[in-house]
Write a protein that holds these residues in place. Structure first.
Motif, PDB file in Angstrom:
ATOM      1  N   ARG A 240     112.955  -8.964   7.510  1.00  0.00           N
ATOM      2  CA  ARG A 240     111.734  -9.461   8.065  1.00  0.00           C
ATOM      3  C   ARG A 240     111.665 -11.030   8.035  1.00  0.00           C
ATOM      4  N   SER A 241     111.581 -11.762   9.164  1.00  0.00           N
ATOM      5  CA  SER A 241     111.705 -13.241   9.276  1.00  0.00           C
ATOM      6  C   SER A 241     111.023 -13.836  10.646  1.00  0.00           C
ATOM      7  N   ALA A 242     111.084 -15.076  10.819  1.00  0.00           N
ATOM      8  CA  ALA A 242     110.407 -15.245  12.238  1.00  0.00           C
ATOM      9  C   ALA A 242     111.194 -14.881  13.097  1.00  0.00           C
ATOM     10  N   LEU A 243     112.899 -15.041  12.689  1.00  0.00           N
ATOM     11  CA  LEU A 243     113.791 -14.640  13.885  1.00  0.00           C
ATOM     12  C   LEU A 243     113.771 -13.136  14.230  1.00  0.00           C
ATOM     13  N   LYS A 244     113.526 -12.417  13.186  1.00  0.00           N
ATOM     14  CA  LYS A 244     113.191 -11.090  13.680  1.00  0.00           C
ATOM     15  C   LYS A 244     112.260 -10.637  14.524  1.00  0.00           C
ATOM     16  N   ALA A 271     106.298  -6.744  16.223  1.00  0.00           N
ATOM     17  CA  ALA A 271     106.223  -8.325  16.181  1.00  0.00           C
ATOM     18  C   ALA A 271     104.689  -8.571  16.085  1.00  0.00           C
ATOM     19  N   ALA A 272     103.834  -7.925  16.468  1.00  0.00           N
ATOM     20  CA  ALA A 272     102.288  -8.423  16.226  1.00  0.00           C
ATOM     21  C   ALA A 272     101.948  -8.184  14.857  1.00  0.00           C
ATOM     22  N   ARG A 273     102.451  -7.257  14.182  1.00  0.00           N
ATOM     23  CA  ARG A 273     102.161  -7.187  12.521  1.00  0.00           C
ATOM     24  C   ARG A 273     102.818  -8.246  11.617  1.00  0.00           C
ATOM     25  N   MET A 274     103.606  -8.995  12.277  1.00  0.00           N
ATOM     26  CA  MET A 274     104.373  -9.992  11.384  1.00  0.00           C
ATOM     27  C   MET A 274     103.650 -11.458  11.371  1.00  0.00           C
ATOM     28  N   ASN A 275     103.899 -12.161  10.471  1.00  0.00           N
ATOM     29  CA  ASN A 275     103.116 -13.351  10.187  1.00  0.00           C
ATOM     30  C   ASN A 275     103.977 -14.746  10.272  1.00  0.00           C
ATOM     31  N   ASP A 277     105.975 -16.422  12.701  1.00  0.00           N
ATOM     32  CA  ASP A 277     105.758 -17.045  13.817  1.00  0.00           C
ATOM     33  C   ASP A 277     104.470 -16.742  14.392  1.00  0.00           C
ATOM     34  N   ARG A 278     103.466 -17.768  14.387  1.00  0.00           N
ATOM     35  CA  ARG A 278     102.183 -17.574  14.892  1.00  0.00           C
ATOM     36  C   ARG A 278     102.016 -17.167  16.318  1.00  0.00           C
ATOM     37  N   LYS A 279     102.853 -18.316  16.906  1.00  0.00           N
ATOM     38  CA  LYS A 279     103.202 -18.243  18.611  1.00  0.00           C
ATOM     39  C   LYS A 279     103.505 -16.848  18.726  1.00  0.00           C
ATOM     40  N   ALA A 280     104.653 -16.373  18.323  1.00  0.00           N
ATOM     41  CA  ALA A 280     105.342 -15.148  18.672  1.00  0.00           C
ATOM     42  C   ALA A 280     104.358 -14.028  18.258  1.00  0.00           C
ATOM     43  N   LYS A 281     103.653 -14.180  17.385  1.00  0.00           N
ATOM     44  CA  LYS A 281     102.477 -13.133  16.986  1.00  0.00           C
ATOM     45  C   LYS A 281     101.761 -12.964  17.932  1.00  0.00           C
ATOM     46  N   GLU A 282     101.008 -14.083  18.677  1.00  0.00           N
ATOM     47  CA  GLU A 282     100.204 -14.118  19.684  1.00  0.00           C
ATOM     48  C   GLU A 282     100.616 -13.512  20.974  1.00  0.00           C
ATOM     49  N   VAL A 283     102.040 -13.862  21.153  1.00  0.00           N
ATOM     50  CA  VAL A 283     102.324 -13.291  22.518  1.00  0.00           C
ATOM     51  C   VAL A 283     102.760 -11.788  22.447  1.00  0.00           C
TER      52      VAL A 283
END
Length: 790
Positions: A240-244, A271-275, A277-283
């Motif tokens: 679990r990471s920003a890359l994942k 992806a929405a459950r991870m925190n 990368d906030r931009k990735a989470k938003e999209v």
């Protein structure tokens, strides 16, 4: 061939060793080893220096041994045989001031880098200086610095380190991975593909999940979604990471681009459950919410929940407007407005658009409750709608709140609301058509409120204002003219009322029954009874289903009575009774029929009419009046006994005791006497005395009976009647005196003046009451007696 080479190397080493002169000193052995090291004969160096250590104890020459130990470590390092850093670290600790420290630090860093111990390696590398290292070490130093800069996000600096190494075969196995990372960070996705794709099949074991991730994302960014999915799916075992998180997002987006939304949902959700990368989470959260909302099998609650979660998490998102649109679509298509309002309340930062929808929903619910006559509920919804703010439905909500109060009967609150609406400025949230219609309606409502308060002057003003503003709705205009006519009517301005009612009839002929009725009524008040009859006939003819028909028939009958057309009136009233037996006017019509027959001396018809009222409407006020009128009819017919018999059939509906019956029996006889119907009066009096020999009116009855006999010149019978009265026990003094006067009149008629005088003089002397008319009558009689009668 390979074995021969190795054997040759071994022989060389042996020869070198064998050729050592016996006089070789430890110093000479060291110098030989140093030369071999310089000549890159690291194997020979190791053999030579190991021989040195066999012949020289460490305690004999510390400096000599220290140098030999370094060369042994450096040779093993250069041969790639130094697999751990323990020996180097031990040397450094033993010889912290060694002239070889810079090289040793690098060696420590190199070994640790090889073992992926980057943090420890970084520490040692930072202690060394590249310019002081042997040149063969400097490229590797630069390579390691580049790795550290890359990991620190210093991509330009790392690229500067790596670029000179691009042509060096030593670095060709690893360098493309690092260059791909730099290209990925810089967004040069074509370069990432150029660097990594050739390595996939060649070095599949060396290819890490991170490499698959970068390659897959790069293909996605170049719109190659099939290849993107191929590599992104191999990268899903990343930690679990920003890359994942970005891998999952790109995977979901790739599936969407290929039209496979079902496969897109799971990666979006993860992806929405991870925190990270906030931009990735938003999209990811946005795409998951929109896709999830579009599922046909989804319940409203589930759909709204994912949309609400996005809005609450990213209220300022560039996607918020689209999510609001989806929410609004869910609210409006579901028709579950209460649930929609609950959902909106959960949103912490609703947009203006959503607030506008909230107001719209509240307004709709208010109008629904108002339509169903649930006024308190409607009032509550309209108040909530107004409180939301200045959106399109605020102004009409103010108007319909007033209307709700009006329909509830709270005219004070309704008046306040209508006035508040009329005082609103014409703003952008007041649509022109709505504003125009409701301004007229507010005046209309204010007119009605004033009318209900009996403030007819104020009501007149508002209805006139409504008529001036409303130009399209003829029916409402007609109704306003009708109410204006009512105001004039209440103020007894009948001519103006007639005009207003006529105007109402013209504007709204389909609902003109009320105005026809009122106009006819007003004509009657102005004594135009024929006009009244004509109006009521027009109503009856044009509106056969009107609720005013019964009232129209009744008023028509009254007008006919005023025209002295009693037969027509009776016919009209009878029509009312036949067609509308349950109307409130029906018992009144029955009374009128009875009265008309009574006045026409149609006793039996009058009795029948009154009895019908009592029978069909026993609990009405008209029934009470009918009973009184029945008593009069029976009284006039001298049939009090008949009335008593009738009353007994009513099961206690009215009381009629013996005392009242006796009184009425006597009064009926007396009435006949007053009407000079002597024969009937005589029969009635005889009947009374027979039925009530001790009645309260026996004295009067005997006297009047004797009077009738006297008038009929039946003197003997008259005297007999008087004597019977005189013989009664305790006869009434007044009526006894009246009978003596009558007796004197009989004697005068018989010519017996003396006898007549004796009775009169006896009364004059003995009558005890000086205050009534007996003595005056006696005196008058005495004066009229002939003088010679004595």
């Amino acid at each position: 061939m390979k074995k021969i080479v190795l054997l040759s190397c071994w022989l060389c080493v042996q020869l070198l060793v064998a050729q050592q002169p016996e006089y070789a000193t430890p110093e000479n052995i060291l110098r030989t080893g140093q030369q071999m090291y310089a000549d890159r004969n690291y194997v020979g160096c190791i053999v030579q220096l190991n021989r040195l250590k066999e012949v020289v104890a460490a305690s004999d020459n510390r400096e000599l041994v220290k140098e030999a130990d370094f060369l042994l470590l450096a040779s093993a390092f250069r041969l790639g045989e130094l697999k751990n850093a323990n020996a180097i670290e031990a040397y450094i600790k033993t010889e912290p001031q060694s002239i070889h420290s810079n090289e040793l630090y690098f060696m420590m860093a190199d070994v640790l880098f090889t073992k992926k111990k980057v943090k420890a390696a970084t520490t040692w590398l930072s202690k060394s200086e590249m310019d002081d290292l042997p040149k063969e070490y400097q490229k590797r130093y630069s390579f390691y610095v580049g790795i550290l800069q890359l990991q620190a996000g210093q991509y330009e600096a790392a690229e500067q380190q790596f670029t000179p190494l691009a042509g060096d075969p030593v670095f060709q196995q690893d360098l493309p991975y690092y260059m791909a990372q730099i290209a990925f960070a810089k967004g040069d996705y074509a370069a990432v593909v150029r660097q990594l794709q050739p390595l996939v099949s060649k070095n599949s074991t060396a290819f890490s999940p991170e490499d698959y991730a970068r390659l897959g994302i790069s293909f996605y960014m170049q719109d190659n979604y099939q290849e993107a999915i191929r590599y992104l799916e191999k990268a899903q075992n990343l930690e679990r990471s920003a890359l994942k998180q970005n891998v999952l997002l790109a995977l979901g987006l790739s599936f969407v681009e290929l039209g496979n939304t079902n496969k897109a949902l799971p990666p979006f959700e993860l992806a929405a459950r991870m925190n990270f990368d906030r931009k990735a989470k938003e999209v990811a959260m946005y795409n998951h919410a929109i896709l999830f909302h579009s599922l046909p099998s989804l319940s409203l609650d589930e759909s709204m929940a994912v949309l609400e979660n996005f809005i609450n998490a990213f209220p300022e998102s560039q996607y918020a407007e689209m999510v609001y649109d989806a929410l609004i679509d869910a609210y409006l298509t579901s028709k579950e407005y209460d649930a929609a309002l609950v959902s909106i309340e959960k949103i912490q930062h609703p947009s203006d658009k959503l607030l506008q929808v909230k107001q719209q929903l509240l307004f709709y619910l208010g109008t629904t409750e108002l339509t169903n006559d649930r006024h308190d509920e409607a009032i509550d919804y309209f108040k909530q709608a107004i409180a939301v703010g200045n959106y399109a439905d605020k102004a009409p909500a103010i108007y319909w709140l007033a209307e709700s109060y009006f329909r509830k009967g709270d005219f004070a609150s309704a008046t306040k609301g209508y006035k508040e609406y009329l005082q609103l400025p014409v703003t952008s949230y007041q649509l022109p058509v709505t504003s125009y219609q409701l301004v007229a309606g507010a005046n209309y409502g204010l007119g009605y409120c004033a009318f209900k308060r009996k403030d007819y002057t104020q009501a007149e003003s508002y209805f006139k204002a409504f008529i001036a503003k409303e130009k399209n709705d003829k029916n409402m205009q007609g109704d306003a003219y009708a109410r204006l006519g009512d105001c004039y009517f209440e103020k007894r301005r009948f001519k103006e009322a007639e005009t207003a009612y006529s105007q109402a009839e013209k504007l709204a002929p389909a609902s003109a029954d009320y105005t026809l009725f009122q106009k006819g009524y007003v004509l009657g008040l102005q004594k135009d009874y024929r006009g009244k009859v004509e109006q009521m006939d027009a109503l009856i003819r044009r509106s056969p289903q009107s609720p005013y028909l019964a009232a129209a028939l009744y008023e028509k009958g009254r007008a006919q009575v005023m025209l002295h057309d009693d037969n027509a009136a009776i016919s009209t009233y009878q029509s009312l009774l036949t067609r509308f037996p349950d109307a409130k006017e029906a018992p009144k019509a029955g009374l009128e029929i009875g009265l008309l027959h009574y006045n026409a001396a149609n006793t039996q018809q009058a009795l029948a009419a009154y009895k019908q009222v009592v029978s069909k409407y026993p609990d009405s006020e008209e029934a009470k009046v009918a009973l009184q009128d029945l008593k009069s009819v029976y009284f006039d017919a001298n049939d009090i006994a008949g009335y008593a018999d009738y009353v007994r059939t009513l099961d206690g509906m009215v009381t009629f005791d013996a005392e009242e019956q006796e009184k009425l029996t006597y009064l009926a006889a007396e009435q006949l006497l007053n009407e000079k119907k002597y024969q009937k009066a005589q029969q009635a009096l005889e009947s009374y005395l027979k039925n009530y020999p001790q009645g309260a009116f026996k004295s009067e009855a005997y006297h009047y009976l004797a009077s009738i006999l006297f008038e009929q010149k039946q003197h003997l019978e008259a005297i007999e009647a008087i004597n019977t009265f005189i013989e009664q026990e305790s006869p009434n003094t007044y009526w006894l005196a009246k009978s003596f006067i009558l007796l004197s009149d009989i004697y005068v008629a018989e010519g017996d003046i003396m006898q007549a005088r004796q009775y009169l003089e006896s009364l004059q002397t003995n009558y005890p009451n000086k205050h009534d008319d007996i003595l005056q009558i006696v005196e008058g009689r005495l004066k009229k007696l002939p003088e010679g009668g004595e």
